[in-house]
Design a protein around this motif. Sequence first.
Motif, short mmCIF file in Angstrom:
data_model
loop_
_atom_site.label_atom_id
_atom_site.label_comp_id
_atom_site.label_asym_id
_atom_site.label_seq_id
_atom_site.Cartn_x
_atom_site.Cartn_y
_atom_site.Cartn_z
N GLU A 1 26.99 -60.16 -42.75
CA GLU A 1 28.44 -60.25 -42.53
C GLU A 1 28.98 -58.90 -42.04
O GLU A 1 29.82 -58.86 -41.14
CB GLU A 1 29.13 -60.68 -43.84
CG GLU A 1 30.62 -60.94 -43.74
CD GLU A 1 30.99 -62.17 -42.94
OE1 GLU A 1 30.08 -62.95 -42.55
OE2 GLU A 1 32.20 -62.36 -42.68
N ARG B 1 34.48 -66.16 -47.04
CA ARG B 1 33.23 -66.92 -46.93
C ARG B 1 32.64 -67.06 -48.31
O ARG B 1 32.34 -66.07 -48.97
CB ARG B 1 32.24 -66.18 -46.02
CG ARG B 1 32.10 -66.85 -44.68
CD ARG B 1 30.95 -66.27 -43.92
NE ARG B 1 29.67 -66.60 -44.53
CZ ARG B 1 28.55 -65.87 -44.38
NH1 ARG B 1 28.58 -64.79 -43.64
NH2 ARG B 1 27.43 -66.24 -44.93
N LEU C 1 29.65 -67.86 -50.64
CA LEU C 1 28.19 -67.95 -50.55
C LEU C 1 27.68 -68.82 -51.69
O LEU C 1 28.27 -68.84 -52.77
CB LEU C 1 27.55 -66.56 -50.65
CG LEU C 1 28.02 -65.50 -49.67
CD1 LEU C 1 27.16 -64.25 -49.80
CD2 LEU C 1 27.97 -66.00 -48.23
N GLN D 1 22.96 -61.51 -47.13
CA GLN D 1 24.08 -62.15 -46.44
C GLN D 1 25.25 -61.19 -46.30
O GLN D 1 26.00 -61.27 -45.32
CB GLN D 1 24.49 -63.42 -47.20
CG GLN D 1 23.34 -64.41 -47.21
CD GLN D 1 23.79 -65.79 -47.59
OE1 GLN D 1 24.88 -66.23 -47.26
NE2 GLN D 1 22.95 -66.51 -48.33
N VAL E 1 22.05 -62.42 -51.80
CA VAL E 1 23.48 -62.11 -51.62
C VAL E 1 23.60 -60.83 -50.79
O VAL E 1 24.41 -60.75 -49.86
CB VAL E 1 24.20 -61.96 -52.99
CG1 VAL E 1 25.60 -61.40 -52.81
CG2 VAL E 1 24.24 -63.30 -53.73
#
Length: 404
Positions: free
Chosen positions: A388, A371, A373, A384, A381
């Motif tokens: 995840e 993934r 970003l 996220q 960051v």
Amino acid sequence: MGARIILGVSGSIAAFKAARLASDLVQSGHAVQVVLTPGGARFISPLTFEALSGRPVPLEVWDESGGQGPMGHIEMSRWADILAVAPASAGAVARLALGLPADMLGAVALSACCPLLIAPAMETGMWEHPATQEHVQTLRLRGATIVGPKIGRLASGASGAGRMAEPDEIRHEIERVLAGTGDLDGVRVLVTAGPTFEPIDPVRYIGNRSSGKMGYAVAEEAQQRGAEVTLISGPTALSPPAGMAVVPVETHDQMQGAVLQHGVGQDVIVMAAAVADFTPVEPASEKLRRSANLTLSLAPTSDIAAQATRAAPEAFHVGFALETGDLIGRAREKLQHKGQDLVVANAVSETHNPFGSDTNRVSLVTRDGIRELEESSKREVARQLWDEILRLRPELRLQHRSHQ
Ligand code: CTP
């Protein structure tokens, strides 16, 4: 059940997005009381919010209408379950941090005991100014939730950090704070951060340019979401975050010792430190004098991350990979041979160098895919990354129940 939300709107062009936010919150069943600062009222009319929220919008601390008008600031602060300020201009951030009751919003904030959430919105220079950063840090230490800002197009036409988070995300965060439980409640997390320094002699060392900002952001985000965090930090210029166990180390060997000591029993281990790959074989016990060429003999260090996966096989393991070449290929290799579950791959190139920077652009590499970003603040960051991790290990959400 719907909550009682005070939505503070201050002077930023992003005030137009606050209308969407107010509308979404009302439609989700919440009671919304908007408070406009004088600056906010220059960007958007009270009428807009009165129509959306069905409540009068006070502009002044002193209401002359004899009780028929809006709630007073004391009443309002007792009423609220949360105070959300979106957009929070540089001025509003400063007033909130300093506790200045200069306007209705300041007065409400000062008398409220409910949680505070702010979504800053301002030009990049104002956001990055040490004064603003200190105010944000003050608010954070007092327990406020800071949402954004994002990197993107700003009102000036320039692009940079300072764009308000989208209404959807702010609503999500408001509801998360209201739920009273972070999604990492009771989860035990170990994070390593910063560089290691390998001594050459008593005054010199081999180090690297890691600032520790990424690891600290990962630790702070986890803490804010309810985790019990242990941060093992190499030497950095950052102040140790409040409310978590911080273990300061200098060398690879000390970091290894600390990880092995604190790693067992953790639910998630994030190795964000830039650990030295080589260390002087025999550091001199006396300061080396200048003489002819000096040749240092360096030995490779042992891989702490690989040892951590063996020592705590139940934990979810995250590594970082900083690469100049084949980023994803190398990240995949590291995932495999270190036995990790996720690798945050960081490209270093002439145009992108995450060292010391407040922003980062990474890819999250797992066994089932990659993934990418968008470039954003290290805190974003980190947010996220935790999303995840929770997606891949959903049972972590229930962790706190099993510890009780
Ligand atoms: N790491 C570690 N122990 C070391 C070196 C690195 O645990 N002695 C960890 C870092 O914390 C990071 C990851 O390994 O999470 C990647 O570090 P990096 O230096 O990029 O990779 P190496 O494994 O050292 O591989 P190489 O130097 O060959 O790229």
